[in-house]
Write an enzyme that holds these catalytic residues in place. Structure first.
Site, short mmCIF file in Angstrom:
data_model
loop_
_atom_site.label_atom_id
_atom_site.label_comp_id
_atom_site.label_asym_id
_atom_site.label_seq_id
_atom_site.Cartn_x
_atom_site.Cartn_y
_atom_site.Cartn_z
N GLU A 1 6.67 19.11 18.90
CA GLU A 1 6.80 20.50 19.30
C GLU A 1 8.15 20.98 18.77
OE1 GLU A 1 6.56 21.38 23.52
OE2 GLU A 1 6.81 23.53 23.11
N ARG B 1 7.01 4.34 24.83
CA ARG B 1 8.13 5.18 24.38
C ARG B 1 9.34 4.33 24.13
NH1 ARG B 1 7.46 10.44 25.94
NH2 ARG B 1 9.57 11.07 25.48
N LYS C 1 14.17 15.88 25.15
CA LYS C 1 14.69 17.04 24.43
C LYS C 1 15.30 18.04 25.40
CE LYS C 1 10.98 17.53 21.83
NZ LYS C 1 9.98 18.09 20.92
P1 ATP Z 1 10.62 14.71 24.84
O1 ATP Z 1 9.95 14.08 26.01
O2 ATP Z 1 11.82 14.00 24.36
O3 ATP Z 1 10.83 16.17 24.97
P2 ATP Z 1 8.16 15.04 23.54
O4 ATP Z 1 7.20 13.94 23.72
O5 ATP Z 1 7.96 16.28 24.32
O6 ATP Z 1 9.61 14.49 23.66
P3 ATP Z 1 7.16 15.92 21.05
O7 ATP Z 1 7.83 16.81 20.09
O8 ATP Z 1 6.00 16.42 21.79
O9 ATP Z 1 8.28 15.45 22.04
O10 ATP Z 1 6.86 14.51 20.40
C1 ATP Z 1 6.27 14.31 19.14
C2 ATP Z 1 5.77 12.90 19.09
O11 ATP Z 1 6.83 11.98 19.28
C3 ATP Z 1 4.74 12.62 20.16
O12 ATP Z 1 3.67 11.91 19.58
C4 ATP Z 1 5.47 11.78 21.16
O13 ATP Z 1 4.61 10.91 21.82
C5 ATP Z 1 6.49 11.05 20.27
N1 ATP Z 1 7.68 10.68 21.04
C6 ATP Z 1 8.47 11.50 21.75
N2 ATP Z 1 9.44 10.81 22.38
C7 ATP Z 1 9.25 9.51 22.07
C8 ATP Z 1 9.92 8.29 22.42
N3 ATP Z 1 10.98 8.28 23.22
N4 ATP Z 1 9.45 7.14 21.90
C9 ATP Z 1 8.38 7.14 21.08
N5 ATP Z 1 7.71 8.24 20.71
C10 ATP Z 1 8.13 9.42 21.20
MG MG Z 2 5.98 17.20 24.16
#
Ligand code: ATP
Ligand code: MG
Length: 567
Positions: free
Chosen positions: A42, A269, A279
């Protein structure tokens, strides 16, 4: 067994569980052997090292199985999203060394998703609810208790169609209505209890402007986007495991009668000690000026690590070491630092920098003499060659490399003791000069001309080797020393404390009085160096107009663990 077989066996053993799934799908002939993944960020913040883990997997699987990996921006919430993030995400993926096949945006599918929602309404599978999100949440029930059906659940299809259309025309206030899937308020999977599909948002979208007033929720956008694109393996983190049945449910309603359907697979994760990885929290650090922007070298963002002097290889090696599992845990950040040291050890030329200088005068060395000595760039790699350093009568050494009354095991500069000056001579300390307050301001020593590095007498055993620079043939520099941003080992889990209270007050120390050898005049932003005895450093892009600013990427030894062991 032949060699070939041994290799095959080994290859199999080293598969992670996702690769094993992919291989069994291939073996079953699913999707005609086609492999397609996507990385779906995102655009609401900069990428962090957790994303790097997902990126390595999404792109890695595609690479390994001759497939495609696309970059898809999951841009379904205009309030939080921005083109600044869209741009930085692309830059960071490329820096890591990956190339997507296509760029897609979930917003490209807004019309298709809207049409699909209308289809579900017509089929009696969706309805407009006029309750607030809080009221809806209250009626959800618990995993063991069924939820309560909304009073709007059974309104006529025509009314739903009309209201949904008017929601999108902007007739209703944000929060006043949602479109919900009509599934099962007593399902043991909470995500099936009439999940919200659409909400009203009246904020302009960074790509579609004010065209849309209703925006799809994650669960109504993600799987369908995967389906529209032809994704075969949709890899995501473990928290989405409970969403998978809903992911499949919507796709089943959408899909044609062909055999194709994307398969969601979840992995753990990345969490790191002394680091926050959400984020939302990283944005908070930036907004509240607790750090100097997203690329502050203390941030766990890709751009922060880049500025700090981490290499893409060190990050990828680290990700490779930790692997992919089905269990969440927390990884010691020392392992990441280890991977960085390992990589920089191979690529960083060794140079001399004195961070806290004190003058050392070689009293028996001629006043105007300048000797050019050879300094090997990297003892681990002959091909990196050597560079020249100037030796003169007046030098700088580190203040704490001299001690007037030293304890027995002090192998540095102290009265009557010999030490080696790196790449130069063995010198013996003869005294020092102090100011009126008793602070040492100059140290004196005599050198032994027979002991220049390379000469036979240079083999003489001395216990300490010190780094130094010539006072005249050196440059002023600023050096920024970084430590962990948080003093709490797991700041993400400290729910009852403010982020600010968890910070390490000593995470940044700026030294403005440093001296570095002339060779560093040629340094370009992001160039890596090992400062002898001190650690790995890189040139910060803030360096301009001849002003040199270095970041400490990582010290040579892990002082943090030692400190912790002592306390
Ligand atoms: P955050 O929780 O940090 O805001 P998010 O999951 O909302 O992260 P996205 O931009 O939706 O962030 O993530 C894009 C991709 O990265 C998704 O497939 C998500 O599962 C993966 N991702 C995000 N954070 C991690 C992490 N800590 N370890 C592994 N993969 C991750
Ligand atoms: Mg997300």
């Amino acid at each position: 067994m032949t060699d070939m077989n041994t290799h095959e066996e080994e290859g199999k053993k080293n598969l992670n569980f996702i690769e094993a799934f992919v291989e069994s799908d291939l073996a079953e002939g699913k999707n005609n052997g086609r492999i397609q993944t996507r990385f779906p960020p995102e655009p609401n913040g900069y990428l962090h090292i957790g994303h790097a883990k997902a990126i390595c997997l999404d792109f890695g699987i595609a690479e390994k199985y001759n497939g495609k990996c696309n970059l898809r921006f999951d841009d379904t919430n205009p309030v939080k999203e921005d083109v600044e993030y869209v741009d930085s995400i692309q830059e960071d993926i490329k820096w890591l060394g990956f190339q997507w096949e296509n760029i897609y945006y979930a917003s490209d599918y807004f019309q298709q998703l809207y049409n699909f929602a209308v289809q579900l309404i017509k089929e009696g599978k969706a309805y407009v609810d006029e309750q607030s999100a809080e009221e809806i949440a209250k009626q959800k029930g618990t995993p063991t208790q069924p939820g309560i059906e909304s009073p709007y659940r059974n309104r006529p299809i025509e009314e739903n169609l009309d209201l949904f259309n008017r929601m999108n025309q902007g007739e209703f206030e944000e929060g006043s209505m949602t479109l919900r899937a009509k599934i099962d308020m007593s399902s043991p999977n909470m995500h099936f209890r009439d999940p919200i599909m659409y909400r009203i948002i009246k904020y302009p979208h960074h790509r579609t402007g004010i065209t849309w007033k209703v925006y799809p929720m994650y669960d109504f956008a993600h799987g369908q986007s995967d389906y529209f694109e032809g994704v075969t393996h949709s890899l995501c983190t473990l928290e989405f495991e409970v969403h998978r049945p809903l992911y499949d449910y919507f796709i089943d309603l959408l899909k044609n009668n062909d055999n194709y359907r994307p398969r969601q697979i979840e992995f753990n994760r990345l969490n790191l000690t002394y680091t926050v990885m959400s984020k939302r929290k990283l944005l908070q650090l930036v907004k509240e000026n607790l750090v100097n922007g997203w690329d502050d070298p203390r941030m766990p963002t890709i751009c922060g690590y880049r500025r700090r002097g981490y290499t893409p290889e060190s990050i990828k090696n680290f990700i490779n070491k930790i692997g992919y599992t089905k269990y969440d845990g927390i990884i010691d950040v020392a392992l990441l630092e280890h991977a960085v040291r390992e990589d920089l050890n191979v690529r960083a030329p060794r140079v001399a920098a004195v961070l806290d200088p004190i003058k050392l005068i070689i009293t028996n060395y001629p006043k105007d003499k300048v000797e050019i000595l050879e300094a090997i760039n990297n003892p681990e790699d002959e091909s990196m060659g050597s560079h020249e350093v100037a030796f003169t009568r007046e030098l700088y050494i580190e203040k704490d490399d001299f001690m007037e009354n030293a304890p027995k095991k002090y192998f540095r500069m102290t009265l009557g003791q010999e030490v080696r000056l790196k790449n130069a001579y063995i010198v013996k300390c003869t005294g020092c000069k102090k100011d009126e307050n008793g602070n040492v301001i100059e140290v004196y020593a005599e050198y032994d001309p027979e002991t220049r590095s390379g000469l036979p007498a240079s083999n003489r055993k001395v216990k300490g080797t010190l780094h130094w620079v010539s006072t005249e043939h050196s440059l002023p520099a600023e050096v920024r020393l970084y430590d962990r941003l948080f003093s709490s080992e797991n700041p993400g889990e400290e729910k009852d404390k403010e982020l600010q209270e968890l910070l390490n007050p000593n995470s940044l120390k700026v030294l403005t009085n440093c001296r570095v050898e002339m060779e560093l005049q040629k340094a370009q932003p992001y160039d890596h160096f090992q400062f002898q005895r001190l650690g790995y450093f890189n040139l910060d892009p803030d360096s301009k107009d001849g002003k040199l600013i270095f970041n400490r990427t990582v010290p040579l030894k892990d002082t943090w663990s030692k400190l912790k062991d002592k306390s």
